[in-house]
Design an enzyme around this catalytic site. Sequence first.
Site, PDB file in Angstrom:
ATOM      1  N   ASP A 224      23.522  -4.942  30.852  1.00 19.32           N
ATOM      2  CA  ASP A 224      22.648  -3.926  30.210  1.00 19.32           C
ATOM      3  C   ASP A 224      22.140  -4.399  28.787  1.00 19.32           C
ATOM      4  OD1 ASP A 224      20.838  -1.718  29.905  1.00 19.32           O
ATOM      5  OD2 ASP A 224      22.587  -0.238  30.305  1.00 19.32           O
TER       6      ASP A 224
ATOM      7  N   ASP B  75      15.671  -4.386  31.562  1.00 15.13           N
ATOM      8  CA  ASP B  75      16.622  -4.460  30.490  1.00 15.13           C
ATOM      9  C   ASP B  75      18.047  -4.369  31.391  1.00 15.13           C
ATOM     10  OD1 ASP B  75      16.431  -1.847  31.129  1.00 15.13           O
ATOM     11  OD2 ASP B  75      16.948  -1.103  29.041  1.00 15.13           O
ATOM     12  N   GLU B  76      18.090  -4.563  32.617  1.00 17.10           N
ATOM     13  CA  GLU B  76      19.307  -4.308  33.221  1.00 17.10           C
ATOM     14  C   GLU B  76      19.139  -4.951  34.618  1.00 17.10           C
ATOM     15  OE1 GLU B  76      21.379  -0.119  35.126  1.00 17.10           O
ATOM     16  OE2 GLU B  76      19.560   0.185  34.049  1.00 17.10           O
TER      17      GLU B  76
END
Length: 371
Positions: free
Chosen positions: A20, A120-121
């Site tokens: 993350d 973003d993950e």
Amino acid sequence: MADRDLLPQNDFSRRIIHLDMDAFYASVEMRDRPELAGKAVVIARDPRKTGGHGVVATANYRARKYGVGSAMAAVQALKLIPARELVFVEPDFAKYRRVSGQVHDLMHELTDQIESVALDEAYLDVTRSKMPDKSPLQLASWLQERIFQDLRLTSSFGVSYNKFLAKMGSEYAKPFGRSYISPDRAQAFLDRQEIKNFPGIGKKTQERLQKEGVLTGGDLRAYGLDRLLKNFKKAGYYMALHAYGIDLSPVRASRQRKSLGKERTFEPVIYDQDRARAYLRDFSKTVAAELDQRQLLARVIILKLRDRNFKTITRRQMIQPSRDPDLFYQQAAELLDKEPEFLAEGIRLLGLSAGELEEAHYQEISLFADE
């Protein structure tokens, strides 16, 4: 019979990383704009310039200390953060996608079993990695360090034997942290976590549980499978699984996207048909270029409209499999012409998507190419 005996067995052989990025959009902007150092950075259009409209995409950790978070009305940030610290930055999603691609390139040095959840993950299954001499914790640490060295961005990760615990670990470690939840420590870790930290338990469910004295993972286990099923049905079953650290869902690599699209919100709203058509032409080119890059064709064109009263509709048109921007524009413009009341009321949001995607199994060539 104990609740645990009624639930499926865990697969302890897997090794999953949940990566993350820390305050991703804000971190990218702070990296690229040194003058933002020491400021409370909010990624949103400045509500002082939009008549109070706009929503926060994300905020850096300095802004979060004042209570600013994703999906909050941007105008609320003005009330929470001192003016001398607050900086609004309009989001640049094209840049964020480019940086996300660079992060994913580094992930692929470890494994191709990657499930992207957002820009973003992502989850990585490193049970059988491309670096077999490294442990899962070493792999995740290598990735975190490479992202920091190559991209000057920080990230957090969790490592465990399933996706649920890996995500719990990364959230527990943020920012710029690392965690490893082993099978022998998982239950103790979960028992002491507040239920608000359990992915999938929303605020309303939290409130219901808290009224009955369920505040932690240990309380959730004690609440019991029967009561969870009775009061929360299917969601209760998954809460019981998670209370015992059970998650058998696989890392779904290279998931085929169902659609690709582009949209824009207008403040103030627009009434001009030529202007709306100009945006549709631009959207068509952008979507077609991304389909070309991914070697995909579309069978459906989807127009999305929202007026100034927030009435929202989508209209679909079937086409022969294509990634032709002129065809996309033609179909979208025809759909727009059939909804004149939206232009009359004022268009707040306009979007174009290509749906029912399929792989292109041939190479397109021009019959009139220059010799």
